[in-house]
Design an enzyme around this catalytic site. Sequence first.
Site, PDB file in Angstrom:
ATOM      1  N   HIS A 143       0.841  -1.200   0.000  1.00 43.86           N
ATOM      2  CA  HIS A 143       0.000   0.000   0.000  1.00 43.86           C
ATOM      3  C   HIS A 143       0.876   1.250   0.000  1.00 43.86           C
ATOM      4  CE1 HIS A 143      -3.299  -2.510   0.156  1.00 43.86           C
ATOM      5  NE2 HIS A 143      -3.812  -2.255   1.340  1.00 43.86           N
ATOM      6  N   LYS A 191     -13.715   4.839   6.684  1.00 43.61           N
ATOM      7  CA  LYS A 191     -14.070   5.892   5.721  1.00 43.61           C
ATOM      8  C   LYS A 191     -15.578   5.909   5.470  1.00 43.61           C
ATOM      9  CE  LYS A 191     -12.467   5.606   1.461  1.00 43.61           C
ATOM     10  NZ  LYS A 191     -13.598   5.698   0.510  1.00 43.61           N
TER      11      LYS A 191
END
Length: 896
Positions: A138, A564
Amino acid sequence: MRLHNREVRQDVRELGALLGDVLEEQTSRKAFETVESCRRAAIDYRSGELESREPLVTELRNLSPYQQRIVARGFTTYFELINLAEERERVRTIRTDSHEGTLDDSLETAAQELGEADVETVRQVLDDVLIEPTFTAHPTEARRKTVKSKLREISTYLETLDERLLTDKEESQVWRDIDAEITSLWQTPQVRNRQPEPEDEARNVQWYLENTLFDVVGEVYDELDDAIDEEVPGDLEIPKLFEFRSWAGSDRDGNPYVTPDVTANTLERQRSVVLERYREQLKRLSGVLSQDGSRIDAGSAFQASLERDRERLPGSARTAEERYPGEPYRQKLKLMRERLRRVGDVRPGGYDDVDALLDDLEIIAQSLRNNGAESVVDAHVDPIRRQVATFGFSLASLDLREHQAKHTDAIAEALEAEGIDYHGLSEDERVEFLTDAVLQDEPVIDLGDTEALSDDSARVLRLFDSLADWQTEYGSHAIDTYAISMTEEPSHVLEVLFLADQAGVVSLPEHSGIDIVPLLETEYALSGARRIMGTLFENEAYAQALEARNQTQEIMLGYSDSNKENGFLAANWSLYKNQRRLGEICDDHDVTMRLFHGRGGSISRGGGPMNEALLALPNSTVTGQVKFTEQGEAIAEKYANPRIAERNIEQMLNAQLRARKQSMDQPEEEVSDEWVEAMETMADAARREYRDLLESDGFVQYFEQATPITVIEDLDLGSRPASRSGERTVEDLRAIPWVFSWTQSRCILPGWYAIATGVEAYLDDGGSVETLQEMYDEWPFFRTTLDNAALSLSRTELEIAERYADMADEDLRDRFFPRVSDEYERTADLITEIGQRDRLHTRDWLGENLERRNPYVDPLNMLQVYLLNRTHRTDIEERTLRLTVKGIAAGMKNTG
C-alpha cells in the site's frame, strides 16, 4: 553499568548543527540564514515570543522560488535526521529497560503469566499461537529507497557513537562519515522521478525480511525459550510461532500492473534470497562443527543420512571428503549446501521441500546431543532450525487479492460461450451452479481460452491458470491464500473456489491448495456475516474445502474502508461486534477462525500500538492464530532497525500468548448489557453525524480545496492508482489518500470526528460520565479506542488546519470548518474527562516528540498553503510543493 554514551537532545542538536553546515556549504550563507530565520520565527510563535505566524508567512511569501525550495529541503532533511535520533532513543530505552528488568510487555512477563497455569495449558497455548504479520505494498511510504539507504548508514554511525568506546580520533572519523552521508543526502533528489513499479515494492518488502527479520526472529525464540524454562516446569518444545506473509507483487485489487510475470518474478527472487541466506548460515555452522570423526560417534541415523546424500550427490560427496577428511558434520553440511543450491534446478538431488531440510538439521542436532554438545545445538543449530521453520523456501508466503466483481465478470464472460447467463442468475442460483460445478469431475471452462474475453477477465483466468504452475514450482505454501475484496455474498467466495477448481488447485474432497479469505469491509457485509459465512459453512463443496484446510477459516476485516464509510467510533464498534459475531458463527459450525486484521499505519485505519490492539480483541475471537497487515511507512518505523524490530515482535508475542491464555481461562468476555447499550447509542449517533458531514452538499469540494489531495494523487508513492474509478467522490477515493490529505493539513479528522456527538447522545439519553469512566477503566476495547483517538487529537493542530480551510470558498469554509473544529474541542474535552486526566495523551514521549517537532513542521505547512493557493505554479514551485508533502510526512511520522 553505563550502556550509552549519548542522549537524544545531543543527537538532535549535533545532527541539526551538522545539517546547517552542509546546507551553508552546498548553497550559501544567505540561504542558511533564511532557513534559520524561518525556524526561529516558528519557535518564537510556539513559545509565545510572537503574537502570530504572520512574520513567518510573510517571509516565506517573499522568498524566490529557489529559496523556497531550499527552505523545504532544509526542513525535510532535518526531520529525516531527527527521526533517526528518536529511533536511537527508542533503542536506548529498550536496552536500558531490558538491562534493569523493567521492560513492559516482555517475554519474561508473558512467561510469568503462563507459569501460573499447569504445564498442559502452557503447551496448548504455545501450540495454538501463530502470528502472521503480512506486509503490503500500500502506497504510504513517502521516501525514496535511495534516501532510506543513506539514512540507514547514518543510523549505523549513531549506534557506533552511542554504544562503543571510541578514541577522539575514532569519533572524529565517524562524524566525518556522517558529514559525508548528509552531504550526499542533500545532493540526492528527494522526490521520485517515476512511479514505483510493483516489483520495486516487492523488493522493498523483501529488504526488511532479508536484512532484519531473518536475523532477529531467532533471538526472539531464544528469549522465549529461556523465559519459559525459568517459569514453567518440564522441558517444553517451543513450536513455530511466527510466519511472515506479503501482498507485494501479488495484490491485484485496483492495480492492473501486478501481472502474473510480476508474481512469478517475486516468488523466484524471494526463494533465491532465502536459500542463499540458508547456505550462508550452514557455511557459518560448518566453521563451528569441526568435530573429529575418530573422537565422536555421530550415530547410525546421522551416518545413514550422510550416506543417502553421498548417493544423491556423488561428485559433491568426493569433494566434501577431500576438503573435510574425518570431519563428518562438515561433510554433511557441504552436501546440504549443495542440495539447497539445486532447489528449483534442473539438476537432481535438491531438497524437495523445507521439511527435508528441517529433518537434516534435526539429525545433526540429535547427533550433537548424543555427544554431549547440547550447548552447541542451543547456540548454533536451533537458531537455523527456527529460521527455516519460519521462512521456509519462500521467505514470505504470498497472498493473492482481487476485487469480487472481477471474478464475477470473468466467470460470466467465460460461461457466456457455454450458453449460460451467469449475470442473470439470482444469488441462490449462483450458489447452486457453482457448488455443482466444483463437485463434478469434468471442467466447465477452459482457463487458457481467453481470446474472446475482456482484458480484465482474461487477466483473472490467466492468474488462476498460473497459480497451479506456481504451486507446482514453489510449493503450495509459497502462495496459498486468496483474499476477496468487497465480499458481500456467499457466491463471491464460491466463485474463487470454482476458479481454483478449474485450475486444478482444488480437487475435492482430497485437496484444497488455497485458503479463500472473504474481506468484509462494508457495513452491509459485516452485518450480513452470518448470512455469508453460515451459507458457506453449510455448503457441500465449501465444507469439503474447509475439511481439506484443517477446518480453519481465515476472515479478513477491513479497517480502512469501514472507517471511511462509517467514521472512527462507529467503525471500531462495528468491527468489535462483528468479530464476536464471527467467532460465534465459527463456533456454531465447529470451525477454527483466524482473523486477518486489515490495519493501516494511521490510527483511523486501525493503526496504533499492536500489543494493545491484540489484548483488546474479544476473548471469543482469540484462537491463537492472528494475522494483520503491516503497511507503508509503518514497516520502516517498526522493522528497519534490528533492535526495534525485535522489540515489536516480542510485544506481539507477549500480547498473543497472554490473550490466548486469557481466552482459554474466560472464553466469553464479560461485557455488561449497560456498556453494550451505551456503545450502541454512541456509535449510532456518531455514524449519523459522520455520514451527514460527508453527504452534506459541498463537502467534497471543501475537502478538495482545504487539503492537498490533488497533489497527493499525483505523487509517485505507489504503483496503484489513488482512486478506484477516477470519480471525484469520497466513496471512490482510496482510504490512504483520504487519510493522508487530512494528516497533511494537520486536521486528522478520520481519527476522531463524531466521537463527541456520540458521547453526548448517550449522555442526553440518560447515561452518565461515571459509567463511561468505568468502561474506560475496565474494558480494554473502549480504553484502546479512546486512547487511539487521543493520539489523533494530539497530533491535530487546528490553527494550522484553519490556514488550509481558508483556501476553500468562503461559504464552504464557513459551513464546514467551524463544524469540524467544534467537534474537535468537544471530543478533546470529553476524552480527558472520561480518562480522568488533564491532557489528551497518556504517553510522556509523545508530548516531548510533539514539542520537538511542531515548530519545524509549521514552516512546511505555511509554505504548502502558499503554494497551493497559487493558481499558476512554475516547475520549481511544483517540485517544492511535492517536497513539502514529503517533509510534512516525515515531520508527522505518518502519511496514511
